[in-house]
Every structure is written in C-alpha cells, then in structure tokens.
Design an enzyme around this catalytic site. Structure first.
Site, PDB file in Angstrom:
ATOM      1  N   HIS A 116       0.934  -1.149  -0.009  1.00 12.83           N
ATOM      2  CA  HIS A 116      -0.010  -0.092  -0.021  1.00 12.83           C
ATOM      3  C   HIS A 116       0.695   1.212  -0.024  1.00 12.83           C
ATOM      4  O   HIS A 116       0.511   2.063  -0.589  1.00 12.83           O
ATOM      5  CB  HIS A 116      -1.080  -0.049   1.064  1.00 12.83           C
ATOM      6  CG  HIS A 116      -1.785   1.137   1.374  1.00 12.83           C
ATOM      7  ND1 HIS A 116      -2.904   1.011   0.789  1.00 12.83           N
ATOM      8  CD2 HIS A 116      -1.569   2.587   1.996  1.00 12.83           C
ATOM      9  CE1 HIS A 116      -3.577   2.451   0.870  1.00 12.83           C
ATOM     10  NE2 HIS A 116      -2.766   3.097   1.540  1.00 12.83           N
ATOM     11  N   HIS A 167      -3.152   3.806  -2.883  1.00 15.85           N
ATOM     12  CA  HIS A 167      -2.528   2.619  -3.267  1.00 15.85           C
ATOM     13  C   HIS A 167      -1.733   2.878  -4.650  1.00 15.85           C
ATOM     14  O   HIS A 167      -2.595   3.401  -5.452  1.00 15.85           O
ATOM     15  CB  HIS A 167      -3.574   1.450  -3.227  1.00 15.85           C
ATOM     16  CG  HIS A 167      -2.811   0.061  -3.264  1.00 15.85           C
ATOM     17  ND1 HIS A 167      -2.903  -0.739  -2.127  1.00 15.85           N
ATOM     18  CD2 HIS A 167      -2.199  -0.611  -4.132  1.00 15.85           C
ATOM     19  CE1 HIS A 167      -2.093  -1.681  -2.607  1.00 15.85           C
ATOM     20  NE2 HIS A 167      -1.741  -1.671  -3.624  1.00 15.85           N
ATOM     21  N   HIS A 169      -1.354   2.516  -8.249  1.00 20.95           N
ATOM     22  CA  HIS A 169      -2.249   1.872  -9.060  1.00 20.95           C
ATOM     23  C   HIS A 169      -2.167   2.829 -10.461  1.00 20.95           C
ATOM     24  O   HIS A 169      -2.066   4.090 -10.324  1.00 20.95           O
ATOM     25  CB  HIS A 169      -3.522   1.675  -8.560  1.00 20.95           C
ATOM     26  CG  HIS A 169      -4.573   2.838  -8.559  1.00 20.95           C
ATOM     27  ND1 HIS A 169      -4.246   3.504  -7.579  1.00 20.95           N
ATOM     28  CD2 HIS A 169      -5.476   2.988  -9.294  1.00 20.95           C
ATOM     29  CE1 HIS A 169      -5.148   4.500  -7.510  1.00 20.95           C
ATOM     30  NE2 HIS A 169      -5.990   4.517  -8.777  1.00 20.95           N
ATOM     31  N   GLN A 171      -4.272   2.997 -14.434  1.00 20.16           N
ATOM     32  CA  GLN A 171      -5.649   2.718 -15.282  1.00 20.16           C
ATOM     33  C   GLN A 171      -5.311   2.447 -16.716  1.00 20.16           C
ATOM     34  O   GLN A 171      -4.349   2.786 -17.223  1.00 20.16           O
ATOM     35  CB  GLN A 171      -6.749   3.873 -15.090  1.00 20.16           C
ATOM     36  CG  GLN A 171      -7.017   4.264 -13.484  1.00 20.16           C
ATOM     37  CD  GLN A 171      -7.994   5.394 -13.511  1.00 20.16           C
ATOM     38  OE1 GLN A 171      -8.976   5.028 -13.663  1.00 20.16           O
ATOM     39  NE2 GLN A 171      -7.488   6.523 -13.300  1.00 20.16           N
TER      40      GLN A 171
END
Ligand code: ZN
EC number: 2.7.7.12
Length: 358
Positions: A116, A167, A169, A171
C-alpha cells in the site's frame, strides 16, 4: 509470467499476473455485491468535434478511504477488498465506477503491487517488468473487443492530480474511438509524409532531439528527452529506438531494458524539487504517465498513414512547477488550449540530468 483470470462477485473480470509460474489464485470474492449500474454515455461536441464521456454514476465512488479500508490492498480475514486473494504481484480488474463501459468502451484498474505504501518508483525491476507484461497483455485483449478502437495505459500519481486512492495503481481506458490527441498526431504524420515524400515525422522528431540539448537519457534501446515545445514544467517523452506502433511490437531487448530506464526516470522526477528524494517535507512529485499507442481502428481518414507509421511512446509530466506550487490549467490553457510553460525545456532537461542516480 503466469496469468489467472477470474470474476468478482458482481461479474467484473479480475486478472492476476504473477512472476512465479506456480502461483495459485483461487480465492473467491465473498462480498455481497450488487451488479453495478453504469450509465456512461459518449457525447460529441458539435463545434469542436471531440468526445465527452458523461458518467453520472461516478459521483458515488470511493474517495480517499482510510488505509485500512483500501479497496486495492489484498483481502485479509474479514477485511474484503477488490482483490479476494491474500497477496498478489500485479492485479487488474474492471473499474467498479467506470468512465467508459459497454458500447462506450471499458475502464480497468492496474494494481502495481500489494504494498500500500509503495510507489511505482519503489518497485523492483522484476515487478516493473511484470507491469509492462500486464499493460501489453491488456492492450492485446482489449483491442479484440468490438467496441474498442484505442487502448490507453496511464498512471496518475499524487493527490494534486486528483488521485482518490493512495495505493500504487494505474488505469487503462479502452475508448470506442480514436482520441483527439492521437488524431492530431496522425494528421501531423500524414501532412509530413506528404510534404517530404515519405519521411516519418516521429523518426524526424526523435533524430532532431537526439542531436540537441534536451536529451535526458539514452540507452541501447530507449531514448528520453524534454520535447522542444514542452507543455508542462517538467515533461519527458520516452521512445524505443526501434519504432513500433504499440506495446505488442516491443522486442525482447527493449522489454528487458524498460524497467531500468523507466524506474530511473521516475526516481529523477522525485528528486527534481528537493535534490535528495527522501527526508524532506516536500511530498513526492505528482505526475501523469501516459502511453501513446496507435489506434486499432481504421486510419482511412488520415491520408496515406498506416498503423506502422505511429511510434509508441510514453509521455511523463508533472503539474508541479516549483516547490509547493502547481501549474493550473487556467484561462489560456482551459479556455483556448494554449499552454504557457514557465520552465524552459532546456532548463528542465538540465535539471533532469543533474538528478541522475549516481
Ligand atoms: Zn492499499
């Protein structure tokens, strides 16, 4: 690399990408989820000709949840997240609050690591290579959907960019049309090809930049530079030396070298404003990293241009212009699409060389 595809409780697809070929991913999503109702609609502006995705269902999406309710961390005991397994290397799933869905395309979330508190720049080369594999695989899979014409892999990093989940990430947006920026590039490509009797504009740009003073790094398979007319205070364009239209076209040499090159660029971005990267109050540099790939639809409207003329490249830029100050898209940028850049591209390139890892 091992790929395992499964479904979440509401029917959305989830794909695990693992470094180890013997990884077993059979955890079941135990959440009582209703099928999500998405009402995305793509409307075309009659004056500008560009598309706007109207996605009213997104207003209810998760907004800065506390770390112990992070939907992108692995599930643990009774704490159930979007990832049913108790660990993962890289995980990709269909966005629960998509901007594009159904006939209007598809949106996916790419979790770079189960850690995280990490950032992409903290990943190992092996982990970064796995993310590249996932981007490549998703590009191939999404390009086969009948409603998809262009696949865009990107990362927004930092609250300043509007990221609602801490977190690490990125897309993937799979659009049902060729995006306006890509269309502009294809038009420039067509005009240049016509005017020069066949020269490729991407090749000409890269060659000119390589001979100039804005090169940030150059390796066997990749080159990175601040472009002549950079729009953003710190903006780097990364190209494979051998021109390919999309991630699927990268050869083994470029794929193998990519993690080292990209991690170095991201680490330099973190050092732009404080010189050390760690141990200061300055938050890590917010950035947008955007992969430009050739569309998969017909290029008939771009005279004489074929897919292979397009050059896959990554555009990495920050909205921070100096310590504690952001570049806002104000009147000239938002009203007229004319960017005002306060940092000369040559100065930005110089800075990005100064903060190289020793
Ligand atoms: Zn998390």
């Amino acid at each position: 690399m091992k790929k395992t595809s499964t479904r979440l409780a509401d029917g959305r697809e989830l794909i695990y990408y693992d470094v180890r070929d013997d990884a077993v991913r059979d955890a079941v999503d135990r959440r009582p989820l209703d099928r999500t109702v998405t009402a995305s609609q793509v409307r075309r502006d009659p004056l500008l000709g560009d598309a706007v995705a109207i996605a009213s269902h997104r207003q209810g999406r998760t907004y800065h949840p506390p770390a112990d309710e992070c939907p992108l961390c692995p599930s643990e005991g009774d704490r159930l997240s979007e990832i049913p397994d108790s660990s993962y290397d890289v995980a990709v799933f269909e966005n629960r609050f998509p901007s594009l869905a159904g006939d209007s395309g598809r949106c996916e979330v790419v979790c770079f690591t189960s850690d995280h508190d990490a950032s992409f720049a903290d990943l190992t080369e092996e982990q970064a290579g796995l993310v590249l594999d996932a981007w490549t695989d998703r590009t191939a899979e999404l390009s086969h959907l009948p409603s998809v014409e262009q696949v865009f892999c990107f990362e927004n990093r930092g609250a300043e960019i509007g990221v609602t989940l801490g977190h690490p990430h990125g897309q993937i947006y799979a659009y049902p049309f060729t995006t306006p920026r890509t269309a502009l590039m294809l038009r420039s490509l067509a005009a240049h090809k016509e005017a020069t009797g066949g020269e490729n504009l991407f090749d000409a740009v890269v060659e000119r930049e390589l001979a100039g003073e804005r090169v940030v790094l150059a390796t066997e398979h990749w080159v990175a530079f601040v472009p002549y007319a950079a729009h953003w205070p710190y903006e780097v364009h990364l190209y494979p030396r051998r021109r390919v239209p999309d991630l699927l076209g990268l050869d083994e040499g470029a794929r193998t070298e990519f993690p080292q090159v990209y991690l170095e660029l991201l680490r330099r971005f973190d050092r732009i404003f404080d010189g050390t990267g760690a141990g200061t109050d300055e938050p890590r540099t917010p950035y947008i990293a955007a992969w430009h790939q050739a569309p998969f639809g017909t290029l008939a409207e771009f005279d004489g241009v074929v897919r292979e003329d397009f050059a896959l490249h990554l555009e990495l830029f920050t909205v921070r212009r100096t310590s504690g100050k952001l570049k806002f898209l104000a009147g000239s940028e938002s009203g007229m699409s004319v960017f005002i850049n306060d940092v000369p591209p040559e100065t930005a390139a110089q800075r990005l060389r100064e903060v190289a890892s020793s």
